[in-house]
Design a protein around this motif. Structure first.
Motif, short mmCIF file in Angstrom:
data_model
loop_
_atom_site.label_atom_id
_atom_site.label_comp_id
_atom_site.label_asym_id
_atom_site.label_seq_id
_atom_site.Cartn_x
_atom_site.Cartn_y
_atom_site.Cartn_z
N PHE A 39 -9.90 -23.01 -43.99
CA PHE A 39 -9.85 -24.39 -44.48
C PHE A 39 -9.29 -24.42 -45.90
O PHE A 39 -9.55 -23.52 -46.69
N VAL A 40 -8.51 -25.45 -46.17
CA VAL A 40 -7.96 -25.62 -47.52
C VAL A 40 -8.14 -27.07 -47.95
O VAL A 40 -8.28 -27.96 -47.10
N LEU A 41 -8.13 -27.28 -49.24
CA LEU A 41 -8.19 -28.65 -49.74
C LEU A 41 -6.83 -29.06 -50.28
O LEU A 41 -6.16 -28.28 -50.96
N HIS A 42 -6.44 -30.28 -49.94
CA HIS A 42 -5.29 -30.90 -50.59
C HIS A 42 -5.85 -31.99 -51.51
O HIS A 42 -6.99 -32.41 -51.35
N TYR A 43 -5.03 -32.39 -52.46
CA TYR A 43 -5.52 -33.33 -53.47
C TYR A 43 -4.54 -34.48 -53.60
O TYR A 43 -3.34 -34.26 -53.80
N LEU A 60 -9.00 -33.64 -49.92
CA LEU A 60 -8.90 -33.90 -48.48
C LEU A 60 -8.75 -32.57 -47.76
O LEU A 60 -7.86 -31.78 -48.08
N VAL A 61 -9.63 -32.33 -46.82
CA VAL A 61 -9.65 -31.02 -46.16
C VAL A 61 -8.58 -30.91 -45.07
O VAL A 61 -8.24 -31.90 -44.42
N ARG A 62 -8.02 -29.74 -44.93
CA ARG A 62 -7.09 -29.40 -43.85
C ARG A 62 -7.47 -28.03 -43.29
O ARG A 62 -8.05 -27.22 -43.99
N TRP A 63 -7.07 -27.84 -42.04
CA TRP A 63 -7.34 -26.55 -41.40
C TRP A 63 -6.01 -25.80 -41.26
O TRP A 63 -5.14 -26.24 -40.52
N TRP A 92 -18.87 -26.43 -48.31
CA TRP A 92 -17.73 -25.66 -48.81
C TRP A 92 -16.73 -26.59 -49.53
O TRP A 92 -16.21 -26.24 -50.59
N VAL A 93 -16.49 -27.75 -48.96
CA VAL A 93 -15.55 -28.71 -49.57
C VAL A 93 -16.01 -29.09 -50.97
O VAL A 93 -15.23 -29.07 -51.92
N ILE A 94 -17.30 -29.40 -51.12
CA ILE A 94 -17.81 -29.80 -52.43
C ILE A 94 -17.67 -28.65 -53.43
O ILE A 94 -17.20 -28.82 -54.56
N GLU A 95 -18.04 -27.46 -52.95
CA GLU A 95 -18.00 -26.28 -53.81
C GLU A 95 -16.57 -25.98 -54.26
O GLU A 95 -16.31 -25.74 -55.44
N GLU A 96 -15.65 -26.01 -53.31
CA GLU A 96 -14.25 -25.69 -53.61
C GLU A 96 -13.63 -26.73 -54.54
O GLU A 96 -12.90 -26.40 -55.47
N ALA A 97 -13.94 -28.01 -54.31
CA ALA A 97 -13.39 -29.08 -55.15
C ALA A 97 -13.92 -28.94 -56.59
O ALA A 97 -13.16 -29.10 -57.55
N CYS A 98 -15.21 -28.62 -56.72
CA CYS A 98 -15.80 -28.44 -58.06
C CYS A 98 -15.20 -27.22 -58.74
O CYS A 98 -14.85 -27.27 -59.92
N PRO A 262 -0.98 -36.55 -50.49
CA PRO A 262 -1.86 -35.43 -50.84
C PRO A 262 -1.02 -34.17 -51.08
O PRO A 262 -0.04 -33.93 -50.37
N LEU A 263 -1.39 -33.39 -52.08
CA LEU A 263 -0.63 -32.20 -52.47
C LEU A 263 -1.49 -30.96 -52.29
O LEU A 263 -2.72 -31.02 -52.40
N SER A 264 -0.83 -29.83 -52.06
CA SER A 264 -1.56 -28.56 -52.06
C SER A 264 -2.17 -28.37 -53.45
O SER A 264 -1.76 -29.05 -54.40
N SER A 265 -3.09 -27.43 -53.59
CA SER A 265 -3.70 -27.25 -54.91
C SER A 265 -2.64 -26.83 -55.93
O SER A 265 -2.67 -27.27 -57.08
#
Ligand code: C2E
Ligand code: CA
Ligand code: CA
Ligand code: CA
Length: 278
Positions: A39-43, A60-63, A92-98, A262-265
């Motif tokens: 899983f990855v987050l886009h912003y 925003l989460v993506r797989w 995981w999403v909250i943790e990764e975003a923080c 939304p963009l990759s990190s």
């Protein structure tokens, strides 16, 4: 395929069979995906309408699926909710975003809040506040740089939702109401809780120029939000005309393809660095 009693009807239709099998496959695959860090987050940046400055980012989460490529959340969030996997995934999403937001701040980039979507199941889980508090402590992110997005449907049980929201607000994080206007609306919680902002659903924004009802609804939401000392952000803003309308009605912020998808990190970090360098 017989999934459980509740899904018996799926036996009667080939299409439904197919959907049930697909859902089970997804649920099974998601467990290993979480372990394998697929899983990855886009912003997606959020812009102040008056100044054009970036004032926030929505995670925003993506797989990142090994065979299917980048899978959209619409395709797996419902299955994750149903199976309960949304709890570890959401955490995981909250943790990764923080973690990411703190890393950007440590690099000297713009300090802006990151917002994270909560699912109903997450919102009503035991000790969400404790978990978030622990994540903030571990990542070192100041709580005011975390925003939690909930939807109106999560406030159906007003008493209970008020209590949960108050606990979260006491932590120092911000709360926003996502997809505002599409759900069951009770103004009770708006009146009684310090909710930071309303996000106007994109279904109202889309035809804002052509549809007088949409225009009236958007104008009313903006004015109500301001009278309640809340900020208001329009979602799904795609055109210059929509920006003009929103600006002339004093909407505070916008999010949408007009500003940025939304963009990759890495992409989001690039954008934040650009802003820093002028
Ligand atoms: P949402 O919270 O309403 O997120 C906004 C969605 O609108 C995103 O879709 C975004 O890519 C899309 N969007 C942004 N700007 C525009 C625009 O100008 N035009 C149009 N047509 N669409 C735009 P995405 O990333 O596919 O996410 C879909 C939904 O999945 C989200 O809707 C949210 O409800 C859910 N979701 C995403 N990430 C998470 C998560 O980490 N946890 C939970 N529980 N749900 C999530
Ligand atoms: Ca959202
Ligand atoms: Ca939304
Ligand atoms: Ca929406």
């Amino acid at each position: 395929v017989k999934v459980n009693g509740k899904n018996d009807y799926m036996l009667h239709s080939g299409d439904m069979d197919h959907i049930a099998i697909e859902k089970l496959t997804i649920q099974h695959e998601m467990h290993s995906a979480l372990r394998n860090q697929e899983f990855v987050l886009h912003y997606q940046p959020q812009y102040d309408l008056a100044s054009g400055q970036i004032v926030g980012m929505e995670a925003l989460v993506r797989w990142q699926h090994p065979e299917r490529g980048l899978v959209s959340p619409a395709e797996f969030i419902p299955a994750a909710e149903e199976s309960g996997l949304i709890l570890p995934l959401g955490e995981w999403v909250i943790e990764e975003a923080c973690r990411q937001n703190k890393a950007w701040q440590d690099q000297g980039l713009l300090s802006i809040p990151v917002s994270v979507n909560l699912s109903l199941r997450q919102f009503s889980q035991q000790n969400l506040t404790g978990k978030i508090s622990e994540i903030l402590r571990q990542t070192g992110l100041d709580p005011r740089y975390l925003e939690l997005e909930i939807t109106e449907s999560m406030t159906m049980d007003v008493e209970r939702a008020s209590q949960y929201l108050q606990e979260l607000i006491d932590l120092g994080v911000n709360i926003s109401i996502d997809d505002f206007g599409t759900g069951y609306s009770s103004f009770h919680y708006l009146k009684n809780l310090p909710i930071a902002r309303l996000k106007i659903d994109r279904s109202f924004v889309r035809d804002i120029e052509q549809d007088p009802s949409d225009a009236a609804i958007v104008a009313a939401i903006i004015s109500m939000a301001h009278n309640l000392q809340m900020q208001v952000i329009a979602e799904g803003v795609e055109t210059k005309d929509q920006v003009h309308f929103l600006r002339s009605h004093r909407c505070d912020e916008m999010q949408g393809y007009f500003g940025s998808p939304p963009l990759s990190s890495a992409g989001a970090q690039g954008l934040l660095s650009e802003k820093l360098n002028g």
